[in-house]
Design an enzyme around this catalytic site. Structure first.
Site, PDB file in Angstrom:
ATOM      1  N   HIS A   1       6.985   4.242  -2.915  1.00  0.00           N
ATOM      2  CA  HIS A   1       6.527   4.901  -4.152  1.00  0.00           C
ATOM      3  C   HIS A   1       7.163   6.272  -4.381  1.00  0.00           C
ATOM      4  CE1 HIS A   1       3.889   6.515  -1.105  1.00  0.00           C
ATOM      5  NE2 HIS A   1       2.926   5.619  -1.233  1.00  0.00           N
ATOM      6  N   HIS A  31       5.409  -3.519  -2.456  1.00  0.00           N
ATOM      7  CA  HIS A  31       4.375  -2.566  -1.997  1.00  0.00           C
ATOM      8  C   HIS A  31       3.085  -2.898  -2.731  1.00  0.00           C
ATOM      9  CE1 HIS A  31       3.164   1.778  -0.836  1.00  0.00           C
ATOM     10  NE2 HIS A  31       2.089   1.169  -1.308  1.00  0.00           N
ATOM     11  N   LYS A  88       4.498   0.132   8.740  1.00  0.00           N
ATOM     12  CA  LYS A  88       4.214   1.178   7.761  1.00  0.00           C
ATOM     13  C   LYS A  88       3.823   2.477   8.447  1.00  0.00           C
ATOM     14  CE  LYS A  88       3.398   3.048   3.748  1.00  0.00           C
ATOM     15  NZ  LYS A  88       2.536   2.643   2.641  1.00  0.00           N
ATOM     16  N   ALA A  91      -7.646   7.923  -4.708  1.00  0.00           N
ATOM     17  CA  ALA A  91      -6.273   7.820  -5.207  1.00  0.00           C
ATOM     18  C   ALA A  91      -5.851   6.364  -5.251  1.00  0.00           C
ATOM     19  CB  ALA A  91      -5.337   8.602  -4.290  1.00  0.00           C
ATOM     20  N   HIS A 112      -9.327   0.262  -6.672  1.00  0.00           N
ATOM     21  CA  HIS A 112     -10.576   0.897  -6.233  1.00  0.00           C
ATOM     22  C   HIS A 112     -11.595   0.564  -7.326  1.00  0.00           C
ATOM     23  CE1 HIS A 112      -8.818   3.520  -3.075  1.00  0.00           C
ATOM     24  NE2 HIS A 112      -7.764   3.581  -3.864  1.00  0.00           N
ATOM     25  N   LEU A 129      -1.549   8.684  -5.196  1.00  0.00           N
ATOM     26  CA  LEU A 129      -0.692   9.450  -4.296  1.00  0.00           C
ATOM     27  C   LEU A 129       0.565   8.645  -3.991  1.00  0.00           C
ATOM     28  CD1 LEU A 129      -3.391  10.956  -1.943  1.00  0.00           C
ATOM     29  CD2 LEU A 129      -1.938  12.197  -3.550  1.00  0.00           C
ATOM     30  N   ASP A 163       2.678  -0.700  -5.822  1.00  0.00           N
ATOM     31  CA  ASP A 163       1.609   0.117  -5.234  1.00  0.00           C
ATOM     32  C   ASP A 163       0.312  -0.117  -5.987  1.00  0.00           C
ATOM     33  OD1 ASP A 163       0.342   1.846  -3.494  1.00  0.00           O
ATOM     34  OD2 ASP A 163       0.996   3.656  -4.531  1.00  0.00           O
ATOM     35  N   ASN A 201      -3.431  -0.675   5.179  1.00  0.00           N
ATOM     36  CA  ASN A 201      -4.426   0.409   5.288  1.00  0.00           C
ATOM     37  C   ASN A 201      -5.837  -0.063   4.968  1.00  0.00           C
ATOM     38  OD1 ASN A 201      -3.694   0.198   2.543  1.00  0.00           O
ATOM     39  ND2 ASN A 201      -4.190   2.336   2.118  1.00  0.00           N
ATOM     40  N   HIS A 240       5.152   6.280   3.822  1.00  0.00           N
ATOM     41  CA  HIS A 240       4.472   7.103   2.813  1.00  0.00           C
ATOM     42  C   HIS A 240       4.994   8.523   3.004  1.00  0.00           C
ATOM     43  CE1 HIS A 240       1.071   8.360   0.139  1.00  0.00           C
ATOM     44  NE2 HIS A 240       1.446   9.508   0.669  1.00  0.00           N
ATOM     45  N   HIS A 266      -1.402  -3.342  -2.362  1.00  0.00           N
ATOM     46  CA  HIS A 266      -2.689  -3.263  -1.653  1.00  0.00           C
ATOM     47  C   HIS A 266      -3.588  -4.387  -2.143  1.00  0.00           C
ATOM     48  CE1 HIS A 266      -1.799   0.766  -0.031  1.00  0.00           C
ATOM     49  NE2 HIS A 266      -1.132   0.914  -1.163  1.00  0.00           N
ATOM     50  N   LEU A 267      -3.982  -5.265  -1.233  1.00  0.00           N
ATOM     51  CA  LEU A 267      -4.872  -6.370  -1.621  1.00  0.00           C
ATOM     52  C   LEU A 267      -6.299  -6.149  -1.137  1.00  0.00           C
ATOM     53  CD1 LEU A 267      -2.715  -9.594  -1.044  1.00  0.00           C
ATOM     54  CD2 LEU A 267      -3.413  -8.590  -3.231  1.00  0.00           C
ATOM     55  N   ARG A 268      -6.486  -5.172  -0.215  1.00  0.00           N
ATOM     56  CA  ARG A 268      -7.822  -4.933   0.369  1.00  0.00           C
ATOM     57  C   ARG A 268      -8.327  -6.181   1.089  1.00  0.00           C
ATOM     58  NH1 ARG A 268      -6.189   0.137  -0.682  1.00  0.00           N
ATOM     59  NH2 ARG A 268      -6.656   0.856  -2.786  1.00  0.00           N
TER      60      ARG A 268
END
Ligand code: NCD
Ligand code: ZN
Ligand code: ZN
Length: 346
Positions: free
Chosen positions: A175, A14, A100, A264, A252, A220, A248, A42, A137, A16-18
């Site tokens: 998560h 899990h 997802k 979050a 940011h 979150l 996760d 996302n 999620h 997030h690489l953006r």
């Protein structure tokens, strides 16, 4: 005598690489230690179609430094318009590993998520048929439900009904943050798995709120009380194959976290393995770190574990940077609040 621990190279189930400059800044932090990762969809706008996933995958590979090896495992963001045939084709070709589910409004960039679960039933039935896992999620968005109860209520109101309505659907509760979640996974069969983050094995809600509000501990689902953290530690260190690592890690930039309405997400890619070794050592479970970080995830996803190994070495406290510099500003690294003695040998 120096303590050393050699394990199969880990994967992150899990992540997030953006995109763009943030992607370029954070990707090496994961690729340094992990062979593969499930890439969360996302983005703004989200990764919805097979074509979106192919394009995003190409951008990730283009951002990968030449001397690093890393395989992004792509996911599609489930919307009420998702086409079952698009999912089936993308899964069959190997482009997409999972889909997802975000309840609309549950978390960062989830506005396109699902409101009416009847509308996605056709996709879920197709996924059950082809063996494509659904990553969830697991929080309700009902404003009446207390934020600390949203995972437990989701299990009763949404997750269990979906699993009953679509038998054979393989689900990953992402998560996990509660003892309720741990119990639900344990009470079910092998078609249900769960990822656990690094930070949820370490922090409780006190870290966020005691002695001043700490935006870099806000994510979150929000961290819960110590009893829940301890249940997660017990599950992760137990060796039970249904629990596996999903960091996760969710970068940011500092200004967007240190704000009157802070985002979050906790960024932990850089020091995750050092944190985990410390947690597992404290539990007398170093011999089960490999199962959690490197074996249980591939087994759930029906992939072979990585052939290569990494070696963790214990010594004097390791100095990690407080922040990672990216083209969109600094990103603060997760601070476990205790010294880290284990480092990955380079
Ligand atoms: N975990 C978080 O707090 N944030 C994630 C979204 C998510 O995984 O829910 C993000 O994209 O920033
Ligand atoms: Zn989430
Ligand atoms: Zn996430």
């Amino acid at each position: 005598m120096t303590q050393r621990l050699t394990i199969r190279r880990p994967d992150d189930w899990h992540l997030h690489l953006r995109d763009g400059a943030m992607l370029a800044g954070v990707l090496p932090e994961t690729a340094r230690d992990f062979a593969r990762a499930i890439i969360m969809p996302n983005l703004v706008p989200p990764v919805v179609t097979a074509q979106d996933a192919a394009d995003y995958r190409a951008r990730i590979l283009a951002a990968l430094p030449e001397d690093m090896a890393f395989t992004p495992l792509m996911t599609l963001y489930l919307t009420e318009e998702t086409d079952p045939q698009d999912v089936a084709a993308a899964h069959a070709s190997g482009l997409v590993t999972a889909v997802k589910l975000y309840p609309a409004g549950a978390t960062t960039n989830s506005a396109s998520g699902v409101t009416d679960f009847d509308k996605v039933r056709g996709v879920l039935e197709k996924m059950a048929e082809i063996g494509c896992p659904l990553c969830v999620h697991g929080e309700v968005t009902d404003p009446e439900v207390d934020i600390f109860d949203r995972e437990a209520v989701f299990i009763d109101r949404v997750l269990d009904p979906i699993r009953r309505a679509v038998p054979g659907l393989r689900v990953v509760m992402e998560h996990l943050t509660t003892a309720d979640g741990v119990d639900y996974v344990k009470a079910n069969a092998a078609d249900l798995g769960a990822t656990i983050t690094t930070h949820h094995l370490i922090i409780t809600r006190n870290h966020i709120l005691v002695g001043g509000i700490k935006p870099h501990y806000y994510c979150l689902p929000v961290a819960k009380r110590a009893r829940h953290r301890d249940a997660l530690v017990a599950a992760a260190t137990s060796g039970d194959a249904r629990f596996f690592l999903g960091t996760d890690s969710a970068p940011h930039s500092d200004p967007t976290k240190e704000s009157a309405c802070g985002c979050a997400g906790i960024f932990s890619a850089t020091n995750t393995l050092s944190c985990l070794a410390e947690v597992f050592e404290r539990e007398g479970a170093l011999d089960r770190l490999e199962a959690f970080a490197s074996l249980n995830g591939p087994a759930f996803y029906r992939l072979a574990p990585n052939a290569e190994t990494i070696t963790l070495v214990k010594g004097a406290p390791v100095a990690f940077p407080d922040k990672i510099a990216t083209g969109v500003g600094p990103v603060t690294l997760f601070d476990p609040g205790f010294p880290l003695h284990w480092r990955v040998e380079r």
